[in-house]
Design an enzyme around this catalytic site. Structure first.
Site, mmCIF file in Angstrom:
data_model
loop_
_atom_site.group_PDB
_atom_site.id
_atom_site.type_symbol
_atom_site.label_atom_id
_atom_site.label_comp_id
_atom_site.label_asym_id
_atom_site.label_seq_id
_atom_site.Cartn_x
_atom_site.Cartn_y
_atom_site.Cartn_z
ATOM 1 N N ASP A 120 14.578 -6.964 -4.743
ATOM 2 C CA ASP A 120 13.618 -6.535 -5.274
ATOM 3 C C ASP A 120 12.304 -6.874 -4.285
ATOM 4 O OD1 ASP A 120 10.811 -6.817 -6.086
ATOM 5 O OD2 ASP A 120 10.511 -8.242 -7.361
ATOM 6 N N HIS A 130 10.613 -12.764 -10.058
ATOM 7 C CA HIS A 130 8.873 -12.249 -11.226
ATOM 8 C C HIS A 130 9.956 -12.205 -12.181
ATOM 9 C CE1 HIS A 130 6.106 -9.496 -11.646
ATOM 10 N NE2 HIS A 130 5.497 -9.966 -11.253
ATOM 11 N N GLN A 165 6.695 -6.458 -2.940
ATOM 12 C CA GLN A 165 5.589 -7.749 -2.586
ATOM 13 C C GLN A 165 6.473 -7.106 -0.634
ATOM 14 O OE1 GLN A 165 3.124 -8.445 -3.054
ATOM 15 N NE2 GLN A 165 3.255 -8.538 -5.132
ATOM 16 N N CYS A 173 3.677 -14.214 -12.614
ATOM 17 C CA CYS A 173 4.799 -13.823 -13.543
ATOM 18 C C CYS A 173 6.051 -14.796 -12.972
ATOM 19 C CB CYS A 173 5.049 -12.819 -13.435
ATOM 20 S SG CYS A 173 3.868 -11.550 -14.333
ATOM 21 N N LYS A 202 1.393 -1.378 -4.347
ATOM 22 C CA LYS A 202 0.978 -2.280 -3.879
ATOM 23 C C LYS A 202 0.862 -2.084 -2.626
ATOM 24 C CE LYS A 202 3.381 -5.747 -7.117
ATOM 25 N NZ LYS A 202 2.145 -6.022 -7.872
HETATM 26 C C1 LIG Z 1 8.127 -10.085 -6.534
HETATM 27 C C2 LIG Z 1 7.786 -8.421 -7.924
HETATM 28 N N1 LIG Z 1 8.726 -7.961 -8.497
HETATM 29 C C3 LIG Z 1 8.382 -7.209 -9.339
HETATM 30 C C4 LIG Z 1 7.163 -7.492 -9.653
HETATM 31 C C5 LIG Z 1 7.219 -6.051 -10.320
HETATM 32 O O1 LIG Z 1 6.172 -5.269 -9.664
HETATM 33 P P1 LIG Z 1 5.150 -3.411 -10.869
HETATM 34 O O2 LIG Z 1 4.587 -4.221 -11.991
HETATM 35 O O3 LIG Z 1 4.573 -2.665 -10.139
HETATM 36 O O4 LIG Z 1 6.858 -2.891 -11.381
HETATM 37 C C6 LIG Z 1 6.142 -7.890 -9.218
HETATM 38 C C7 LIG Z 1 4.839 -7.672 -9.427
HETATM 39 O O5 LIG Z 1 3.589 -7.998 -8.574
HETATM 40 C C8 LIG Z 1 6.310 -8.201 -7.707
HETATM 41 O O6 LIG Z 1 5.661 -9.312 -7.147
#
Ligand SMILES: Cc1ncc(COP(=O)(O)O)c(C=O)c1O
Length: 417
Positions: free
Chosen positions: A206, A128, A209, A370, A232
């Protein structure tokens, strides 16, 4: 450790805990399948937020008056709860952030003083943007370079054949997603951390998800950092968690300056508060932490293994049935996967598919999710994504498959995604 659920969950009763789901959209019952972007909130989380604002709201720390004492106690109780949620060794290893993005940026910023030209940061081709751009900025600040673990192709697996030699190329930090938000791939996080640790490489998982879906134990994973977002996983927006191994947090520079993060301040210089407060400048999202506490309680009352089995099962079912739709191109592993499915439909842009489904009351997401570099590598610009959570039902998978089949007929199976 994550407490076991008492008995098999009653999924229909749980669905009734989410008031927002009880509505029609464009004349159809709402089918909410955009959970990888954000999940809906159960009544217990909404009530916790209202209760906090109606009874306890005050600023935290240096608490002398009663409301400030209550707010501080609730905020620190949420920190202790988050430590239990991921099995951290102590609450001091939990930093509240705005979300996964801020947690990753915090580590990337703090590592500015630890990297030199010639050092490397290893990430994967399925990142992402939140777990890529902060490392690009760190590389630019320090002269370090980025290296990438390749993705095999449409099946969305990491090619780990060269991982050990990649890690040996002066890598100081390896950051990777536990579950890919675009592919649904569940990466072997414990193995990746172990291989990095053998070469003295620091790891960041990370978990945006995965935290609300899979059992999560940072000590068993053996990671140094792990970041996730409350919104999430049935919690509020604006709050997230960065877990960090205490010894590392002690060594690291602060991220932002301001109130709360200092010990003493002089006109010319300051000293820092102890961890985790060193990393929490300014007034935190107190209500968010209270809501996140309620969300963690809610999820663990169900049991994350049961949630993973439920939403992973829906995604596998959707994947295998969508595979029969003419003109579809599915991404990610055909077998075990996280709770989402990503696909392209010949002749239709993802936004057209999402608009088509929206008219039927189904909330999907279309776009690059993203992960632009990943789609560029796979030769497309956008996919449609259906992502599931604990309140989704097999009947909603039926509806999804039916509507995507109709969309495939409508768009005529011509052109490309
Ligand atoms: C794999 C992953 N990492 C990071 C993020 C970023 O999360 P946030 O926008 O809640 O900071 C997301 C958001 O979709 C994600 O799917």
């Amino acid at each position: 450790m994550n407490p076991p659920a008492a008995s098999a969950p009653d999924w229909a009763a749980l669905r009734a805990d989410f008031p927002i789901l009880d509505q029609t959209v464009h004349g159809h019952p709402l089918v909410y399948l955009d959970n990888a972007a954000t999940t809906q909130k159960p009544r217990s989380v909404i009530d916790a937020l209202v209760r906090y604002y109606e009874r306890d709201n005050a600023n935290v720390h240096r608490a002398i008056h009663e409301l400030s004492y209550r707010a501080t106690t609730a905020y620190e109780a949420a920190r202790a709860r988050a430590a239990r949620f991921v099995n951290a060794a102590s609450p001091e290893e939990i930093i509240f952030t705005r979300g996964a993005t801020e947690g990753i940026n915090l580590v990337a910023y703090a590592f500015t003083s630890r990297l030199r030209p010639g050092d490397a940061i290893l990430v994967t081709e399925m990142e992402h943007h939140s777990n890529l751009v902060p490392w690009q900025l760190l590389a630019r600040r320090t002269g370090a370079r980025l290296l990438f673990v390749p993705v095999t192709g449409d099946d969305g697996l990491l090619d780990l054949g060269d991982l050990d030699s990649l890690l040996a190329r002066n890598v100081k930090l390896f950051a990777f997603p536990h579950v890919s938000n675009s592919l649904g791939t569940i990466n072997p996080a414990a193995e990746l951390c172990a291989r990095a640790r053998r070469q003295g490489v620091i790891t960041l998982v990370d978990a945006a998800q995965s935290a609300g879906h899979l059992p999560m134990d940072v000590q068993a994973l053996g990671c140094d950092f792990l970041a996730f977002s409350g919104h999430k996983m049935a919690g509020p927006t604006g709050i997230g968690v960065l877990y960090g191994r205490r010894a590392l947090l002690e060594e690291m520079d602060p991220f932002q300056g301001g109130g709360e993060m200092i010990a003493t301040v002089h006109y010319e210089e300051s000293t820092w508060n102890k961890v985790p407060h060193k990393f929490e400048a300014g007034t935190p999202d107190i209500a968010g932490a209270v809501g996140l506490h309620a969300a963690m309680d809610y999820l663990d009352a169900i049991g994350r293994p049961a949630i993973a089995a439920h939403d992973g099962g829906l995604a596998r079912d959707a994947y295998s049935r969508l595979a029969a739709v003419p003109g579809i191109r599915l991404f990610g592993p055909p077998g075990e996967r996280g709770g989402l499915v990503s696909f392209g439909l010949a002749g239709a842009h993802a936004h057209d598919v999402v608009t088509f489904a929206d008219q039927e009351g189904i909330a999907l997401r279309g776009g690059h999710h993203c992960t632009q570099p990943l789609w560029r590598k796979l030769g497309i610009t956008a996919t449609t994504r259906a992502s599931f959570y604990l309140y989704n039902t097999p009947a909603e998978v039926d509806r999804l498959v039916e509507v995507i089949r109709t969309a495939a007929e409508f768009f005529g199976g011509q052109g490309s995604t």
